[in-house]
Scaffold this motif. Structure first.
Motif, PDB file in Angstrom:
ATOM      1  N   LYS A  42       0.832  -1.201   0.000  1.00  0.00           N
ATOM      2  CA  LYS A  42       0.000   0.000   0.000  1.00  0.00           C
ATOM      3  C   LYS A  42       0.872   1.257   0.000  1.00  0.00           C
ATOM      4  CE  LYS A  42      -3.865   2.234   2.250  1.00  0.00           C
ATOM      5  NZ  LYS A  42      -4.874   2.179   3.288  1.00  0.00           N
ATOM      6  N   ALA A  43       1.923   1.256   0.791  1.00  0.00           N
ATOM      7  CA  ALA A  43       2.833   2.405   0.838  1.00  0.00           C
ATOM      8  C   ALA A  43       3.501   2.620  -0.523  1.00  0.00           C
ATOM      9  CB  ALA A  43       3.896   2.192   1.922  1.00  0.00           C
ATOM     10  N   ILE A  44       3.925   1.540  -1.161  1.00  0.00           N
ATOM     11  CA  ILE A  44       4.553   1.643  -2.482  1.00  0.00           C
ATOM     12  C   ILE A  44       3.559   2.182  -3.502  1.00  0.00           C
ATOM     13  CG2 ILE A  44       5.479   0.289  -4.415  1.00  0.00           C
ATOM     14  CD1 ILE A  44       6.776  -1.553  -2.248  1.00  0.00           C
ATOM     15  N   ALA A  45       2.326   1.714  -3.431  1.00  0.00           N
ATOM     16  CA  ALA A  45       1.313   2.127  -4.408  1.00  0.00           C
ATOM     17  C   ALA A  45       0.869   3.573  -4.225  1.00  0.00           C
ATOM     18  CB  ALA A  45       0.098   1.202  -4.326  1.00  0.00           C
ATOM     19  N   THR A  46       0.985   4.088  -3.010  1.00  0.00           N
ATOM     20  CA  THR A  46       0.452   5.425  -2.755  1.00  0.00           C
ATOM     21  C   THR A  46       1.516   6.499  -2.572  1.00  0.00           C
ATOM     22  OG1 THR A  46       0.299   4.949  -0.384  1.00  0.00           O
ATOM     23  CG2 THR A  46      -1.677   4.538  -1.717  1.00  0.00           C
ATOM     24  N   ILE A  47       2.776   6.119  -2.480  1.00  0.00           N
ATOM     25  CA  ILE A  47       3.829   7.115  -2.255  1.00  0.00           C
ATOM     26  C   ILE A  47       3.987   7.998  -3.496  1.00  0.00           C
ATOM     27  CG2 ILE A  47       5.755   5.668  -3.015  1.00  0.00           C
ATOM     28  CD1 ILE A  47       7.388   6.890  -0.693  1.00  0.00           C
ATOM     29  N   THR A  48       4.132   9.282  -3.258  1.00  0.00           N
ATOM     30  CA  THR A  48       4.357  10.237  -4.347  1.00  0.00           C
ATOM     31  C   THR A  48       5.485  11.183  -3.952  1.00  0.00           C
ATOM     32  OG1 THR A  48       2.703  11.765  -3.486  1.00  0.00           O
ATOM     33  CG2 THR A  48       1.955  10.189  -5.158  1.00  0.00           C
ATOM     34  N   GLN A  49       6.038  11.827  -4.947  1.00  0.00           N
ATOM     35  CA  GLN A  49       7.146  12.746  -4.721  1.00  0.00           C
ATOM     36  C   GLN A  49       6.698  13.969  -3.934  1.00  0.00           C
ATOM     37  OE1 GLN A  49       8.945  14.213  -8.291  1.00  0.00           O
ATOM     38  NE2 GLN A  49      10.529  15.319  -7.202  1.00  0.00           N
ATOM     39  N   GLY A  50       5.567  14.540  -4.296  1.00  0.00           N
ATOM     40  CA  GLY A  50       5.094  15.740  -3.622  1.00  0.00           C
ATOM     41  C   GLY A  50       6.114  16.854  -3.692  1.00  0.00           C
ATOM     42  N   ALA A  51       6.420  17.468  -2.564  1.00  0.00           N
ATOM     43  CA  ALA A  51       7.379  18.577  -2.511  1.00  0.00           C
ATOM     44  C   ALA A  51       8.815  18.090  -2.320  1.00  0.00           C
ATOM     45  CB  ALA A  51       6.998  19.528  -1.375  1.00  0.00           C
ATOM     46  N   ASP A  52       8.992  16.765  -2.200  1.00  0.00           N
ATOM     47  CA  ASP A  52      10.330  16.214  -1.988  1.00  0.00           C
ATOM     48  C   ASP A  52      11.167  16.281  -3.260  1.00  0.00           C
ATOM     49  OD1 ASP A  52       9.695  15.504   0.627  1.00  0.00           O
ATOM     50  OD2 ASP A  52       9.070  13.478   0.066  1.00  0.00           O
ATOM     51  N   SER A  53      12.471  16.276  -3.080  1.00  0.00           N
ATOM     52  CA  SER A  53      13.370  16.145  -4.219  1.00  0.00           C
ATOM     53  C   SER A  53      13.299  14.697  -4.701  1.00  0.00           C
ATOM     54  CB  SER A  53      14.801  16.488  -3.806  1.00  0.00           C
ATOM     55  OG  SER A  53      15.295  15.501  -2.917  1.00  0.00           O
ATOM     56  N   VAL A  54      13.841  14.436  -5.870  1.00  0.00           N
ATOM     57  CA  VAL A  54      13.882  13.065  -6.382  1.00  0.00           C
ATOM     58  C   VAL A  54      14.677  12.190  -5.411  1.00  0.00           C
ATOM     59  CG1 VAL A  54      14.683  11.590  -8.270  1.00  0.00           C
ATOM     60  CG2 VAL A  54      13.601  13.767  -8.788  1.00  0.00           C
ATOM     61  N   LEU A  55      15.753  12.719  -4.850  1.00  0.00           N
ATOM     62  CA  LEU A  55      16.579  11.975  -3.903  1.00  0.00           C
ATOM     63  C   LEU A  55      15.772  11.515  -2.696  1.00  0.00           C
ATOM     64  CD1 LEU A  55      19.333  11.052  -2.666  1.00  0.00           C
ATOM     65  CD2 LEU A  55      19.501  13.352  -1.740  1.00  0.00           C
ATOM     66  N   VAL A  56      15.048  12.419  -2.073  1.00  0.00           N
ATOM     67  CA  VAL A  56      14.274  12.089  -0.872  1.00  0.00           C
ATOM     68  C   VAL A  56      13.164  11.098  -1.215  1.00  0.00           C
ATOM     69  CG1 VAL A  56      12.720  13.038   0.897  1.00  0.00           C
ATOM     70  CG2 VAL A  56      14.829  14.246   0.293  1.00  0.00           C
ATOM     71  N   TYR A  57      12.444  11.358  -2.307  1.00  0.00           N
ATOM     72  CA  TYR A  57      11.373  10.462  -2.736  1.00  0.00           C
ATOM     73  C   TYR A  57      11.915   9.063  -3.018  1.00  0.00           C
ATOM     74  CZ  TYR A  57       8.314   8.236  -6.186  1.00  0.00           C
ATOM     75  OH  TYR A  57       7.571   7.329  -6.894  1.00  0.00           O
ATOM     76  N   LEU A 127      17.093  10.775 -13.746  1.00  0.00           N
ATOM     77  CA  LEU A 127      16.142  11.778 -13.265  1.00  0.00           C
ATOM     78  C   LEU A 127      16.811  12.810 -12.360  1.00  0.00           C
ATOM     79  CD1 LEU A 127      12.975   9.631 -12.782  1.00  0.00           C
ATOM     80  CD2 LEU A 127      13.240  11.592 -14.281  1.00  0.00           C
ATOM     81  N   VAL A 128      17.778  12.396 -11.569  1.00  0.00           N
ATOM     82  CA  VAL A 128      18.511  13.350 -10.732  1.00  0.00           C
ATOM     83  C   VAL A 128      19.274  14.326 -11.625  1.00  0.00           C
ATOM     84  CG1 VAL A 128      20.450  13.576  -9.114  1.00  0.00           C
ATOM     85  CG2 VAL A 128      18.655  11.914  -8.684  1.00  0.00           C
ATOM     86  N   GLU A 129      19.849  13.812 -12.712  1.00  0.00           N
ATOM     87  CA  GLU A 129      20.539  14.687 -13.663  1.00  0.00           C
ATOM     88  C   GLU A 129      19.554  15.682 -14.273  1.00  0.00           C
ATOM     89  OE1 GLU A 129      23.011  14.279 -17.835  1.00  0.00           O
ATOM     90  OE2 GLU A 129      23.017  12.600 -16.438  1.00  0.00           O
ATOM     91  N   ARG A 130      18.375  15.215 -14.612  1.00  0.00           N
ATOM     92  CA  ARG A 130      17.330  16.089 -15.161  1.00  0.00           C
ATOM     93  C   ARG A 130      16.932  17.149 -14.136  1.00  0.00           C
ATOM     94  NH1 ARG A 130      14.913  19.037 -18.634  1.00  0.00           N
ATOM     95  NH2 ARG A 130      12.673  18.870 -18.748  1.00  0.00           N
ATOM     96  N   GLU A 131      16.808  16.741 -12.869  1.00  0.00           N
ATOM     97  CA  GLU A 131      16.457  17.677 -11.800  1.00  0.00           C
ATOM     98  C   GLU A 131      17.543  18.745 -11.646  1.00  0.00           C
ATOM     99  OE1 GLU A 131      14.451  17.010  -7.518  1.00  0.00           O
ATOM    100  OE2 GLU A 131      16.460  16.177  -7.686  1.00  0.00           O
TER     101      GLU A 131
END
Length: 168
Positions: A42-57, A127-131
């Motif tokens: 459930k956590a995997i299915a619902t986790i989103t980046q939100g305001a986090d950086s790609v690293l934190v997410y 994606l980190v490079e893109r960020e």
């Protein structure tokens, strides 16, 4: 015997052989807690980046994956198990992409079009490079805007102090 709890020693001492001991211990203690597996899925299915950086997410998601992988290890070293592990690697890339913000749609599409699809660590690094490129572009754009504003402000001051010569 010194590394076995006191409660289990009496049962082990009277066992016929070591194999019987291991079989008994596996049956009693090698259980996957299905409620925890459900919570992780459930956590995997619902986790989103939100305001986090790609690293934190990515770190949050990876922690859940690591816990799950430790709870449910592959069954064997056989080809089917290896195929399943490869499938799960691709599935993790998809799970990672599903929670990303919409600002990564173009990068996500480009990565998904590559063949073969990159492993999760490669997809993350792309994606980190893109960020990083995006943050540099934002800094450059902000600098251009402030320079332009300063130039316009300077021109405005000159025009305000400018007086037309009087006609006689």
């Amino acid at each position: 015997m010194s590394s076995v709890s006191k409660e289990l020693i009496t049962e082990i001492v009277y066992a016929k052989n070591a194999r019987a001991v291991w079989k008994d211990l596996r049956e009693r203690f090698d259980k996957v807690n299905i409620s925890r597996v459900y919570q992780m899925h459930k956590a995997i299915a619902t986790i989103t980046q939100g305001a986090d950086s790609v690293l934190v997410y990515f770190s949050k998601l990876r922690n859940i994956w690591n816990e799950f992988d430790n709870m449910v290890p592959p069954l064997c070293d056989c080809a089917k198990s290896k195929n399943f592990i490869e499938f799960m690697q691709k599935y993790k890339v998809l799970q990672f992409f599903m929670g990303l913000n919409k600002t990564y749609e173009q990068a996500r599409s480009q990565i998904l079009m590559t063949s073969p699809i990159p492993r999760i660590n490669k997809a993350y690094s792309m994606l980190v490079e893109r960020e990083s490129q995006r943050s540099v572009a934002n800094i450059m754009t902000a600098g251009d805007v402030s320079d332009s504003a300063a130039l316009l402000a300077g021109k405005g001051d000159k025009h305000q102090n400018y007086q037309r010569p009087k006609r006689n």
